[in-house]
Design an enzyme around this catalytic site. Structure first.
Site, PDB file in Angstrom:
ATOM      1  CG  HIS A  85       0.642  10.366   7.091  1.00 15.13           C
ATOM      2  ND1 HIS A  85      -0.264   9.744   6.669  1.00 15.13           N
ATOM      3  CD2 HIS A  85       0.595  11.550   6.714  1.00 15.13           C
ATOM      4  CE1 HIS A  85      -1.390  10.606   6.121  1.00 15.13           C
ATOM      5  NE2 HIS A  85      -0.743  11.722   6.236  1.00 15.13           N
ATOM      6  CB  THR A 119      -5.575   8.033   6.059  1.00  9.95           C
ATOM      7  OG1 THR A 119      -4.211   7.426   5.886  1.00  9.95           O
ATOM      8  CG2 THR A 119      -5.413   9.269   7.024  1.00  9.95           C
ATOM      9  CB  THR A 120      -5.307   2.746   5.655  1.00  7.77           C
ATOM     10  OG1 THR A 120      -4.567   2.592   6.861  1.00  7.77           O
ATOM     11  CG2 THR A 120      -4.432   3.373   4.713  1.00  7.77           C
ATOM     12  CG  HIS A 126      -1.858  -1.147   1.140  1.00  9.42           C
ATOM     13  ND1 HIS A 126      -2.978  -1.040   0.559  1.00  9.42           N
ATOM     14  CD2 HIS A 126      -1.959  -2.139   2.071  1.00  9.42           C
ATOM     15  CE1 HIS A 126      -3.763  -2.204   0.622  1.00  9.42           C
ATOM     16  NE2 HIS A 126      -3.015  -3.088   1.505  1.00  9.42           N
TER      17      HIS A 126
END
Length: 249
Positions: free
Chosen positions: A132, A200-201, A88
């Site tokens: 991040h 965010t996932t 990812h």
């Protein structure tokens, strides 16, 4: 890494910011198609917050008030270079006791990773990329520092990371090499935006303390293109702000 129960519980959760949590390895999610963001909540009961949450990330950041925010103190030291390509994003796993201190709390740096485009927008402006930096306190509370990335001069520390990227699903720990997370920060960290949000996932867990630095860093066009050649569009769409408070200093 400390072996206390809080860290044992929170470490796989932190990995979910950029890849599946260890418990979710069998649940395939992606950024498009039938497993894309609009379907995350239905892929697993553990992903329900992706659809039910009220403080989901990312969103369009617009400051609500200006206030005297606590200073961000980055107690970072170099760590062995360990690069994970988790399917990812590209993630640098960080060992040692490097930490963020803010408001009397200390959060140990666990990892940092990248998205393109920037997931969050600021007053409707997206950046080519974002980093991040994921931290956790002893009680499991998460604190993330966001660093927007503009096109400009190359970043030499990121060049070391890019040179070490392994195949998807693999980790490359480079013998004798170190990485310094301080080099992922801008020259000034005094100004930032503070708000509550989520991963965010999947599993999109809420209660994450976000600190978005106002000053971006730069990467060269070639460095940005190299990331996008692997992950182009690994960003969750903008979510509703839902009247959450955004504080700027």
């Amino acid at each position: 890494m400390r072996q206390g129960s809080a860290f044992n519980l929170v470490f796989p959760l932190c990995l979910a910011l950029s890849g599946p949590a260890l418990a979710e390895d069998k649940v395939h999610w992606s950024y498009e198609g039938h497993n894309g963001p609009e379907h995350w909540a239905g892929l697993s009961d553990k992903f329900a917050m992706c659809g039910e949450g009220r403080l989901q990330s990312p969103f369009d950041i617009v400051p609500d008030i200006a206030a005297l925010l606590p200073e961000l103190t980055f107690d970072y030291a170099p760590a062995p270079l360990s690069v994970l390509n988790n399917g990812h994003t590209i993630q640098v796993n960080y060992s040692g006791e490097s930490a963020l201190e803010v408001g009397g709390a200390r959060y140990r740096l666990l990892q940092f990773h990248f998205h393109s485009p920037s997931e969050y927008s600021i007053a409707r402006q997206f950046f080519p990329m974002v980093a991040h930096l994921v931290h956790a306190a002893e009680d499991g509370t998460l604190a993330v520092v966001g660093v927007m990335i503009s096109e400009g001069d190359a970043n030499s520390e990121i060049a070391k990371i890019w040179d070490a990227i392994p195949a998807s699903g693999e980790t490359n720990t480079v013998a004798g090499a170190t990485v310094d997370a301080s080099a992922i920060l801008p020259g000034s960290t005094e100004r930032y935006l503070r708000f509550m949000g989520s991963l965010t996932t999947p599993p999109c867990s809420e209660g994450v303390h976000w600190h978005m630095l106002s000053e971006p860093i730069t990467m060269s066009a070639e460095q940005i293109a190299a990331f996008r050649a692997i992950y182009d569009g690994n960003a969750r769409p903008i979510q509703d702000e839902n009247n959450r408070l955004v504080v700027a200093n």
